[in-house]
Design an enzyme around this catalytic site. Structure first.
Site, PDB file in Angstrom:
ATOM      1  N   LEU A  34       1.176  -1.179  -0.202  1.00 12.42           N
ATOM      2  CA  LEU A  34       0.112   0.172   0.324  1.00 12.42           C
ATOM      3  C   LEU A  34       0.891   0.860   0.383  1.00 12.42           C
ATOM      4  O   LEU A  34       0.542   2.449   0.661  1.00 12.42           O
ATOM      5  CB  LEU A  34      -1.115  -0.055   1.015  1.00 12.42           C
ATOM      6  CG  LEU A  34      -2.058  -1.264   1.390  1.00 12.42           C
ATOM      7  CD1 LEU A  34      -3.144  -1.405   2.504  1.00 12.42           C
ATOM      8  CD2 LEU A  34      -2.913  -1.564  -0.230  1.00 12.42           C
ATOM      9  N   TYR A 157      15.383   1.812 -13.474  1.00 13.27           N
ATOM     10  CA  TYR A 157      13.911   0.624 -13.919  1.00 13.27           C
ATOM     11  C   TYR A 157      14.133  -0.164 -14.761  1.00 13.27           C
ATOM     12  O   TYR A 157      13.445  -1.019 -14.858  1.00 13.27           O
ATOM     13  CB  TYR A 157      13.236   2.585 -14.124  1.00 13.27           C
ATOM     14  CG  TYR A 157      11.831   1.787 -13.759  1.00 13.27           C
ATOM     15  CD1 TYR A 157      10.694   1.067 -13.554  1.00 13.27           C
ATOM     16  CD2 TYR A 157      11.421   1.990 -15.327  1.00 13.27           C
ATOM     17  CE1 TYR A 157       9.664   1.095 -13.316  1.00 13.27           C
ATOM     18  CE2 TYR A 157      10.067   1.629 -15.857  1.00 13.27           C
ATOM     19  CZ  TYR A 157       9.330   0.597 -14.573  1.00 13.27           C
ATOM     20  OH  TYR A 157       7.783   0.274 -15.389  1.00 13.27           O
TER      21      TYR A 157
END
Length: 176
Positions: A34, A157
């Site tokens: 979350l 990334y």
């Protein structure tokens, strides 16, 4: 069938969970920390039909192994990742640890616990900035990247996701 979805409270993961809940009788387990996903998304998905949600961080390898010990998964659909390109340049270790190391641990657990199906959500960032040459001229309009294009990530990334792809491919070859 029992499916584990990592990152199931995020944008793409939650849409896949929604499809699974609406169109299959699959038992779904979602793991999400979350950080970028939302509890409200999980709550909304629970209204479709109940499923198991575990708030956990994939970097807590012992907790994740405990989840595997207490469940029998037939497949894993792996969406959990850090994905902000500028942040990956500023903090590459975060991306290599979260994206590559945690994926490696999931693959290891899949092998150890007999999970034969592993779906990985990668990124076009693994291709870097491909250029299409047509008749010796650069052509950019209507340019579509295909999976058979050479990879050449230009940021941590993209590199972290490409490393994960290679780990999954090599492990699949070694464990048919």
């Amino acid at each position: 069938m029992n499916v584990l979805v990592t990152g199931g409270a995020g944008y793409i993961g939650s849409h896949v969970v929604k499809l699974l809940l609406e169109n299959t009788d699959t038992n779904v387990t979602v793991i999400d920390n979350l950080v970028t996903g939302f509890q409200s998304t999980i709550d909304t998905l629970q209204n479709i039909r109940p499923f198991k949600f575990i708030k956990a961080n994939l970097s807590n390898w012992s907790e994740i192994e405990g989840i595997f010990k207490s469940n029998e998964f037939d497949s894993i659909i792996h969406f959990a990742a850090s994905l902000i390109v500028p942040e990956s340049v500023e903090n590459p270790l975060k991306y290599y640890l979260n994206n590559t190391a945690n994926t490696t641990n999931l693959v290891k657990l899949a092998i150890e616990y007999g999970v034969k199906k592993f779906v990985f959500s990668s990124t076009a960032a693994t291709y870097g900035e491909p250029k299409l040459m047509e008749n010796g001229e650069l052509r950019i309009e209507n340019f579509k990247i295909r999976e058979d294009f050479p990879t050449n990530p230009i940021n941590p990334y993209g590199q972290s996701k490409l490393f994960s792809e290679k780990i999954i491919q090599d492990t699949a070859k070694a464990n048919p």
